[in-house]
Design an enzyme around this catalytic site. Structure first.
Site, PDB file in Angstrom:
ATOM      1  CG  ASP A 104      -8.307   1.477   3.802  1.00 61.14           C
ATOM      2  OD1 ASP A 104      -9.041   0.601   3.312  1.00 61.14           O
ATOM      3  OD2 ASP A 104      -7.068   1.392   3.813  1.00 61.14           O
ATOM      4  CE  LYS A 153      -4.380  -1.216   2.173  1.00 58.36           C
ATOM      5  NZ  LYS A 153      -5.209  -0.886   3.346  1.00 58.36           N
TER       6      LYS A 153
END
Ligand code: ATR
Length: 280
Positions: A108, A72
């Site tokens: 997220d 990520k």
């Protein structure tokens, strides 16, 4: 769905990847919407992520990739353009290949905030005091969400205090939010705390001990544990026994995935949340 020459390609990149639920979710949605697309799991060697992505730019029918552990942060560096969320959080979980370039986003934050809105519309982050356990990757998305929603104060607690201090410095610099209180793990909770959020991995294992003790008399409105397996950690059981609202990380996980899907396809898929919860 029959894979044809015109099929669009999507996928999730990580290492390991075999545990990922994303292929089930996205392929379910493609089928539901009758889209000629396929979503595949892709395990990439840890030192080959950048080479892999640069190669992917040459695939004309590749539309989007989700990025998961441990890539990520690396994904941030290979993007041509970033969303505000990805830039501030410092990590990317959604890549969109468009016009020869790569757009990077982080859904997220959306998943976290939307899970709260859906499940507890009456609980407002704005003006509240929140205790966050942990200072790893998951904590960053949560902290950014809290700051964006204008919480009053954040107690940031971590086993390694230096990491919490770093995050405090980082977010103060990036967002101007200053009202952090950083400390090492302590069983006791300040009386002013309204909401507790666990972003650590403690609770994943049966034998994990509780990190905090919730007093019988408290003002806590909600305990959120990002862990979703087990369904209910010891932390959530403790809170529930004291009549506090609880939520695990499953809705956040699904909602961040639905948001990626929406970014790629512009289809409104949040109506399928209930269906997806049943199949996962
Ligand atoms: P993620 O990306 O899921 O947040 P991570 O970056 O490895 O994963 O962060 C894991 C978090 O869980 C950290 O805050 C870690 O604390 P340290 O910074 O001190 O390592 C916390 N954590 C993991 N195991 C723990 C334990 N046994 N006790 C307390 N905290 C723990």
């Amino acid at each position: 769905m029959i894979v044809k020459g015109t099929t669009k390609i999507f996928g999730v990149v990580g290492n390991p990847i075999s545990h990922s639920f994303s292929p089930v979710l996205h392929n379910f949605l493609f089928k539901k919407l009758g889209l000629n697309s396929i979503y595949i799991p892709i395990e990439v060697n840890k030192d080959k992520f950048e080479t892999f992505i640069l190669g992917m730019k040459n695939i004309n029918n590749l539309v989007g990739l989700n990025i998961t552990v441990p890539f990520k942060n690396d994904a941030l560096k290979i993007c041509d353009k970033l969303s505000d969320e990805a830039e501030v959080i410092g990590s990317v979980n959604t890549l969109y290949f468009k016009n020869g370039g790569i757009f990077g986003d982080n859904t997220d934050c959306y998943g976290f905030l939307e899970s709260l809105k859906i499940n507890f519309p009456e609980i407002k982050l704005n003006g509240s005091t929140v205790l966050v356990l942990g200072a790893g990757g998951a904590a960053k998305a949560v902290l950014y969400s809290l700051i964006r929603e204008k919480v009053k104060k954040i107690f940031l607690i971590n086993r390694t205090v230096a990491k919490a201090e770093n995050l405090k410095e980082y977010f103060s610099y990036k967002t101007g939010f200053e009202n952090f209180v950083v400390s090492e793990l302590d069983e006791n909770i300040p009386a002013e705390v309204d909401i507790i959020i666990n972003t650590t991995s403690v609770g994943l294992k049966e034998e994990d001990e509780l990190l905090i003790r919730i007093p019988d008399v408290n003002n806590i409105k909600l305990v959120y544990d990002l862990i979703y397996n087990p369904d209910k950690t010891k932390l959530l059981s403790q809170a529930e026994a004291k009549n506090i609202n609880v939520i695990n990380g499953k809705d956040m996980l699904i909602l961040q995935a639905l948001k990626s899907f929406e970014i790629w396809t512009s289809e409104k898929v949040f109506i399928f949340l209930g269906d997806i919860k049943k199949i996962l």
